[in-house]
Design a protein around this motif. Sequence first.
Motif, PDB file in Angstrom:
ATOM      1  N   TYR A   9     -60.520 -13.123  61.905  1.00  0.00           N
ATOM      2  CA  TYR A   9     -61.705 -12.673  62.628  1.00  0.00           C
ATOM      3  C   TYR A   9     -62.891 -13.598  62.407  1.00  0.00           C
ATOM      4  CZ  TYR A   9     -58.900  -8.449  62.777  1.00  0.00           C
ATOM      5  OH  TYR A   9     -57.884  -7.570  62.996  1.00  0.00           O
ATOM      6  N   GLU A  12     -68.639 -13.421  64.833  1.00  0.00           N
ATOM      7  CA  GLU A  12     -69.108 -13.051  66.172  1.00  0.00           C
ATOM      8  C   GLU A  12     -68.212 -11.996  66.819  1.00  0.00           C
ATOM      9  OE1 GLU A  12     -71.924 -14.059  67.276  1.00  0.00           O
ATOM     10  OE2 GLU A  12     -72.325 -15.677  65.858  1.00  0.00           O
ATOM     11  N   HIS A  13     -67.249 -11.457  66.047  1.00  0.00           N
ATOM     12  CA  HIS A  13     -66.383 -10.337  66.466  1.00  0.00           C
ATOM     13  C   HIS A  13     -65.286 -10.733  67.456  1.00  0.00           C
ATOM     14  CE1 HIS A  13     -69.216  -7.982  64.218  1.00  0.00           C
ATOM     15  NE2 HIS A  13     -70.184  -8.446  64.968  1.00  0.00           N
ATOM     16  N   GLU A  14     -64.805 -11.969  67.335  1.00  0.00           N
ATOM     17  CA  GLU A  14     -63.591 -12.363  68.051  1.00  0.00           C
ATOM     18  C   GLU A  14     -62.427 -12.307  67.058  1.00  0.00           C
ATOM     19  OE1 GLU A  14     -66.688 -13.555  70.676  1.00  0.00           O
ATOM     20  OE2 GLU A  14     -66.424 -14.297  68.662  1.00  0.00           O
ATOM     21  N   ILE A  27     -61.635 -10.075  71.803  1.00  0.00           N
ATOM     22  CA  ILE A  27     -62.735  -9.478  71.042  1.00  0.00           C
ATOM     23  C   ILE A  27     -62.238  -8.229  70.327  1.00  0.00           C
ATOM     24  CG2 ILE A  27     -64.526 -10.433  72.539  1.00  0.00           C
ATOM     25  CD1 ILE A  27     -65.011  -7.564  73.613  1.00  0.00           C
ATOM     26  N   THR A  28     -62.903  -7.880  69.240  1.00  0.00           N
ATOM     27  CA  THR A  28     -62.462  -6.787  68.386  1.00  0.00           C
ATOM     28  C   THR A  28     -62.819  -5.418  68.968  1.00  0.00           C
ATOM     29  OG1 THR A  28     -64.518  -6.747  67.127  1.00  0.00           O
ATOM     30  CG2 THR A  28     -62.775  -8.239  66.339  1.00  0.00           C
ATOM     31  N   ALA A  31     -66.494  -4.821  68.586  1.00  0.00           N
ATOM     32  CA  ALA A  31     -67.311  -5.462  69.626  1.00  0.00           C
ATOM     33  C   ALA A  31     -67.285  -4.669  70.925  1.00  0.00           C
ATOM     34  CB  ALA A  31     -66.827  -6.885  69.875  1.00  0.00           C
ATOM     35  N   GLN A  32     -66.108  -4.246  71.374  1.00  0.00           N
ATOM     36  CA  GLN A  32     -66.039  -3.531  72.647  1.00  0.00           C
ATOM     37  C   GLN A  32     -66.723  -2.169  72.546  1.00  0.00           C
ATOM     38  OE1 GLN A  32     -64.235  -0.700  73.670  1.00  0.00           O
ATOM     39  NE2 GLN A  32     -63.028  -0.376  71.835  1.00  0.00           N
ATOM     40  N   GLU A  34     -69.359  -1.517  70.652  1.00  0.00           N
ATOM     41  CA  GLU A  34     -70.792  -1.809  70.682  1.00  0.00           C
ATOM     42  C   GLU A  34     -71.272  -2.085  72.105  1.00  0.00           C
ATOM     43  OE1 GLU A  34     -73.227  -2.163  67.900  1.00  0.00           O
ATOM     44  OE2 GLU A  34     -71.683  -0.791  67.185  1.00  0.00           O
ATOM     45  N   LEU A  35     -70.432  -2.762  72.888  1.00  0.00           N
ATOM     46  CA  LEU A  35     -70.805  -3.125  74.256  1.00  0.00           C
ATOM     47  C   LEU A  35     -70.769  -1.926  75.203  1.00  0.00           C
ATOM     48  CD1 LEU A  35     -68.858  -6.476  74.531  1.00  0.00           C
ATOM     49  CD2 LEU A  35     -71.343  -6.210  74.666  1.00  0.00           C
ATOM     50  N   SER A  66     -72.830 -10.024  77.158  1.00  0.00           N
ATOM     51  CA  SER A  66     -72.684 -10.650  75.853  1.00  0.00           C
ATOM     52  C   SER A  66     -71.833 -11.899  75.975  1.00  0.00           C
ATOM     53  CB  SER A  66     -72.022  -9.657  74.889  1.00  0.00           C
ATOM     54  OG  SER A  66     -71.910 -10.211  73.610  1.00  0.00           O
TER      55      SER A  66
END
Length: 126
Positions: A9, A12-14, A27-28, A31-32, A34-35, A66
């Motif tokens: 990881y 930046e959460h990839e 993406i983690t 991350a998804q 949060e989006l 993002s």
Amino acid sequence: MSVPAGLIYSKEHEWVKMEDGKARIGITQFAQEELGDIVFVELPQVGDQLSKDEPFGSVESVKTVSELYAPVSGKVVEVNSGLEDSPELVNESPYEEAWMVVVELTDESELEELMDADAYGELIEG
């Protein structure tokens, strides 16, 4: 929250999954979440060069847009074109169906700068 072992990881959460010397990137789940609901995904073309820590695309949700940051450098050899028609897969299956690109690495030592699942879990909990 799911942080699968066996992936590495970026801050930046990839996530990166190594397969036959190539890096599959997405993406983690963090991350998804949060989006929020993903409505559009912009990805590079096969043949494009990615540079570590540089933007390579974007994800648009109902909340925000993002940038996606390359966790490694290399040449794009495959793109998940299914995300064009079904961007919601990023929310539904961030680690399986919603991978974004596959990259042929130019510098494998960059992988050493990424985190294992435990370290990433600590980052998102902190």
